[in-house]
Design an enzyme around this catalytic site. Structure first.
Site, PDB file in Angstrom:
ATOM      1  N   LYS A 103      48.784  14.679  44.235  1.00  0.00           N
ATOM      2  CA  LYS A 103      49.096  13.344  43.714  1.00  0.00           C
ATOM      3  C   LYS A 103      48.694  13.279  42.244  1.00  0.00           C
ATOM      4  O   LYS A 103      47.549  13.566  41.884  1.00  0.00           O
ATOM      5  CB  LYS A 103      48.367  12.266  44.516  1.00  0.00           C
ATOM      6  CG  LYS A 103      48.739  10.848  44.078  1.00  0.00           C
ATOM      7  CD  LYS A 103      48.163   9.809  45.023  1.00  0.00           C
ATOM      8  CE  LYS A 103      48.478   8.388  44.564  1.00  0.00           C
ATOM      9  NZ  LYS A 103      49.938   8.132  44.498  1.00  0.00           N
ATOM     10  N   HIS A 108      43.600  10.783  48.359  1.00  0.00           N
ATOM     11  CA  HIS A 108      44.962  11.283  48.507  1.00  0.00           C
ATOM     12  C   HIS A 108      44.991  12.807  48.417  1.00  0.00           C
ATOM     13  O   HIS A 108      43.996  13.438  48.078  1.00  0.00           O
ATOM     14  CB  HIS A 108      45.883  10.696  47.437  1.00  0.00           C
ATOM     15  CG  HIS A 108      46.280   9.280  47.683  1.00  0.00           C
ATOM     16  ND1 HIS A 108      45.494   8.213  47.299  1.00  0.00           N
ATOM     17  CD2 HIS A 108      47.378   8.737  48.284  1.00  0.00           C
ATOM     18  CE1 HIS A 108      46.098   7.081  47.648  1.00  0.00           C
ATOM     19  NE2 HIS A 108      47.237   7.368  48.242  1.00  0.00           N
TER      20      HIS A 108
END
Length: 218
Positions: free
Chosen positions: A126, A122
């Protein structure tokens, strides 16, 4: 028209949802929770905890896409779901639901001892690590692996660039590898899934037709 209150408007997912709402005549974004038909939450766990209390007080259905929720907040969701409709999912993408279905089929049909590797990638901003989706996949495999044929080697989490989300599950059986992968090329798929849930949660007749990987529907 559905009056929608968005909790977490300043985040990347919030911005994506707002852009989709501007193109969608079925929704109107409201800043007044008291007149909202439904609430979508893509925020921070602390803010999620607060919005659960507020929607419960106002008796407004709630769709939660925030990840990194601790056991206390999950318990709050369970208690609140007795009184108001709540949909909570770590990933709103229909593609992730299909990924899980494919993994379930493999696990049910597998008769051999195999190693399993779960990887998620990600963007660098995040907060939760590993991702909620990766954790759900790990729990799913453990729950349905009744014969204990699968040895899960944990979850590998990578944070780099502005990647929306890649989940990859590999099963290794001697010299054969079975790979299942979902690559989110745009945040629109998560936002669209959240709006789909928002439409369906205010219509009880539609509950049974939800195809997203929801944890609880009340």
């Amino acid at each position: 028209m559905i009056e929608l209150y968005l909790n977490g408007k300043s985040g990347k997912m919030g911005e994506t949802i707002i852009n989709l709402i501007k193109k969608n005549e079925r929704f109107n974004l409201t800043g007044n929770l008291s007149i909202a038909d439904v609430v979508i939450d893509f925020s921070h766990p602390d803010s999620t905890k607060k919005i659960i209390e507020e929607t419960l007080e106002k008796n407004v259905p709630l769709v939660i896409g925030t990840t990194g929720l601790n056991n206390e907040i999950l318990d709050n969701i369970n208690k609140a779901s007795i009184k108001i409709p709540i949909i909570q999912a770590a990933n709103m993408s229909i593609g992730v639901h299909q990924l899980k279905e494919s993994i379930k089929k493999f696990v049910y049909e597998n008769k051999n001892k195999v190693n399993c590797y779960i990887e998620e990638i990600h963007h660098v901003k995040k907060l939760d690590k590993p991702s909620g989706t990766a954790v759900e996949i790990e729990k799913l495999i453990k729950r349905i692996d009744k014969e204990n044929n699968i040895d899960i080697a944990g979850i590998s989490s990578i944070r780099k660039d502005d990647i929306n989300g890649i989940h990859k599950v590999t099963f290794v059986d001697n010299d054969i590898s079975y790979i299942f992968k979902h690559n989110a090329t745009s945040r629109d798929i998560f936002a669209t899934g959240a709006l789909n849930c928002a439409e369906k949660i205010i219509n009880p007749v539609s509950y049974t037709h939800l195809t997203l990987p929801t944890k609880r529907i009340v």
